[in-house]
Motif scaffolding. Structure first.
Motif, PDB file in Angstrom:
ATOM      1  N   LEU A  93      -1.040   8.667  11.059  1.00  0.00           N
ATOM      2  CA  LEU A  93      -1.398   7.575  10.160  1.00  0.00           C
ATOM      3  C   LEU A  93      -2.223   8.106   8.993  1.00  0.00           C
ATOM      4  O   LEU A  93      -3.239   8.754   9.188  1.00  0.00           O
ATOM      5  CB  LEU A  93      -2.205   6.512  10.899  1.00  0.00           C
ATOM      6  CG  LEU A  93      -1.403   5.468  11.659  1.00  0.00           C
ATOM      7  CD1 LEU A  93      -2.333   4.510  12.395  1.00  0.00           C
ATOM      8  CD2 LEU A  93      -0.474   4.695  10.750  1.00  0.00           C
ATOM      9  N   VAL A  94      -1.741   7.822   7.791  1.00  0.00           N
ATOM     10  CA  VAL A  94      -2.443   8.229   6.569  1.00  0.00           C
ATOM     11  C   VAL A  94      -3.264   7.025   6.108  1.00  0.00           C
ATOM     12  O   VAL A  94      -2.744   5.906   6.018  1.00  0.00           O
ATOM     13  CB  VAL A  94      -1.453   8.664   5.467  1.00  0.00           C
ATOM     14  CG1 VAL A  94      -2.187   9.052   4.197  1.00  0.00           C
ATOM     15  CG2 VAL A  94      -0.586   9.819   5.962  1.00  0.00           C
ATOM     16  N   SER A  95      -4.515   7.250   5.821  1.00  0.00           N
ATOM     17  CA  SER A  95      -5.417   6.180   5.400  1.00  0.00           C
ATOM     18  C   SER A  95      -4.950   5.555   4.086  1.00  0.00           C
ATOM     19  O   SER A  95      -4.584   6.268   3.150  1.00  0.00           O
ATOM     20  CB  SER A  95      -6.831   6.742   5.221  1.00  0.00           C
ATOM     21  OG  SER A  95      -7.645   5.805   4.568  1.00  0.00           O
ATOM     22  N   PRO A  96      -5.005   4.216   3.994  1.00  0.00           N
ATOM     23  CA  PRO A  96      -4.692   3.563   2.721  1.00  0.00           C
ATOM     24  C   PRO A  96      -5.627   4.032   1.603  1.00  0.00           C
ATOM     25  O   PRO A  96      -5.241   4.044   0.444  1.00  0.00           O
ATOM     26  CB  PRO A  96      -4.897   2.077   3.001  1.00  0.00           C
ATOM     27  CG  PRO A  96      -4.881   1.937   4.474  1.00  0.00           C
ATOM     28  CD  PRO A  96      -5.289   3.246   5.057  1.00  0.00           C
ATOM     29  N   MET A  97      -6.837   4.431   1.963  1.00  0.00           N
ATOM     30  CA  MET A  97      -7.782   4.942   0.964  1.00  0.00           C
ATOM     31  C   MET A  97      -7.255   6.232   0.326  1.00  0.00           C
ATOM     32  O   MET A  97      -7.636   6.588  -0.778  1.00  0.00           O
ATOM     33  CB  MET A  97      -9.143   5.211   1.604  1.00  0.00           C
ATOM     34  CG  MET A  97      -9.814   3.956   2.141  1.00  0.00           C
ATOM     35  SD  MET A  97     -10.261   2.802   0.847  1.00  0.00           S
ATOM     36  CE  MET A  97     -11.613   3.659   0.124  1.00  0.00           C
ATOM     37  N   GLU A  98      -6.370   6.901   1.025  1.00  0.00           N
ATOM     38  CA  GLU A  98      -5.796   8.149   0.518  1.00  0.00           C
ATOM     39  C   GLU A  98      -4.516   7.915  -0.275  1.00  0.00           C
ATOM     40  O   GLU A  98      -4.305   8.525  -1.309  1.00  0.00           O
ATOM     41  CB  GLU A  98      -5.525   9.088   1.698  1.00  0.00           C
ATOM     42  CG  GLU A  98      -5.129  10.475   1.303  1.00  0.00           C
ATOM     43  CD  GLU A  98      -5.016  11.417   2.490  1.00  0.00           C
ATOM     44  OE1 GLU A  98      -4.580  12.556   2.257  1.00  0.00           O
ATOM     45  OE2 GLU A  98      -5.344  11.037   3.625  1.00  0.00           O
ATOM     46  N   PHE A  99      -3.647   7.004   0.208  1.00  0.00           N
ATOM     47  CA  PHE A  99      -2.353   6.894  -0.467  1.00  0.00           C
ATOM     48  C   PHE A  99      -2.243   5.756  -1.473  1.00  0.00           C
ATOM     49  O   PHE A  99      -1.431   5.843  -2.395  1.00  0.00           O
ATOM     50  CB  PHE A  99      -1.192   6.860   0.543  1.00  0.00           C
ATOM     51  CG  PHE A  99      -1.005   5.586   1.303  1.00  0.00           C
ATOM     52  CD1 PHE A  99      -0.235   4.562   0.782  1.00  0.00           C
ATOM     53  CD2 PHE A  99      -1.561   5.411   2.559  1.00  0.00           C
ATOM     54  CE1 PHE A  99      -0.024   3.399   1.500  1.00  0.00           C
ATOM     55  CE2 PHE A  99      -1.367   4.260   3.279  1.00  0.00           C
ATOM     56  CZ  PHE A  99      -0.595   3.238   2.747  1.00  0.00           C
ATOM     57  N   ILE A 100      -3.051   4.706  -1.374  1.00  0.00           N
ATOM     58  CA  ILE A 100      -2.957   3.605  -2.340  1.00  0.00           C
ATOM     59  C   ILE A 100      -3.386   4.054  -3.745  1.00  0.00           C
ATOM     60  O   ILE A 100      -2.670   3.794  -4.716  1.00  0.00           O
ATOM     61  CB  ILE A 100      -3.742   2.367  -1.876  1.00  0.00           C
ATOM     62  CG1 ILE A 100      -3.116   1.773  -0.607  1.00  0.00           C
ATOM     63  CG2 ILE A 100      -3.857   1.320  -2.979  1.00  0.00           C
ATOM     64  CD1 ILE A 100      -1.729   1.192  -0.793  1.00  0.00           C
ATOM     65  N   PRO A 101      -4.525   4.756  -3.903  1.00  0.00           N
ATOM     66  CA  PRO A 101      -4.868   5.229  -5.259  1.00  0.00           C
ATOM     67  C   PRO A 101      -3.797   6.149  -5.846  1.00  0.00           C
ATOM     68  O   PRO A 101      -3.480   6.070  -7.029  1.00  0.00           O
ATOM     69  CB  PRO A 101      -6.187   5.982  -5.055  1.00  0.00           C
ATOM     70  CG  PRO A 101      -6.779   5.389  -3.826  1.00  0.00           C
ATOM     71  CD  PRO A 101      -5.603   5.038  -2.953  1.00  0.00           C
ATOM     72  N   LEU A 102      -3.208   7.003  -5.010  1.00  0.00           N
ATOM     73  CA  LEU A 102      -2.137   7.885  -5.470  1.00  0.00           C
ATOM     74  C   LEU A 102      -0.926   7.060  -5.908  1.00  0.00           C
ATOM     75  O   LEU A 102      -0.325   7.339  -6.948  1.00  0.00           O
ATOM     76  CB  LEU A 102      -1.746   8.867  -4.364  1.00  0.00           C
ATOM     77  CG  LEU A 102      -0.607   9.815  -4.681  1.00  0.00           C
ATOM     78  CD1 LEU A 102      -0.988  10.757  -5.815  1.00  0.00           C
ATOM     79  CD2 LEU A 102      -0.214  10.605  -3.440  1.00  0.00           C
TER      80      LEU A 102
END
Length: 117
Positions: free
Chosen positions: A72-81
């Motif tokens: 699971l990849v944190s939304p904090m990591e992939f949403i800004p990207l």
């Protein structure tokens, strides 16, 4: 001395970490593009409750990414990207699509709508 003059006299140094960070970011971006195509995104529905009345008054959709290697990849990591690269648009379209078209399978008969995955 003007700011422009100061800038010309600045020295910039290269660090190997800069290259590693850029490569990691590029890899994550490419993986996110694949995640959209390969149905690796997950939606969890969290009910919003009115505790006084004991009623569900709404739902919050929580987006998660199940990466095949990283987990699971944190939304904090992939949403800004996703926002920076424009991938937020196809992700938003995916989120707003009906569950059956999003996952290729319909809603399970034994689950209320807020438990669709």
């Amino acid at each position: 001395m003007s700011r422009q003059g100061v800038r010309r006299k600045q020295a910039l140094f290269y660090a190997a970490e800069m290259n590693a960070h850029s490569l990691e970011r590029l890899t994550l971006e490419n993986d996110l593009r694949s995640a959209i195509e390969r149905d690796q995104l997950l939606l969890y529905y969290q009910p919003q409750l009115n505790l006084r009345r004991g009623e569900i008054i709404g739902m919050e959709a929580l987006l998660r990414w199940q990466h095949p290697v990283r987990g699971l990849v944190s939304p904090m990591e992939f949403i800004p990207l996703a926002e920076e690269t424009g991938l937020i648009v196809p992700i938003g379209e995916w989120v707003c699509a009906p569950p059956a078209s999003r996952t290729g399978r319909g809603r399970r008969r034994d689950c209320p709508p807020w438990q669709w995955l």
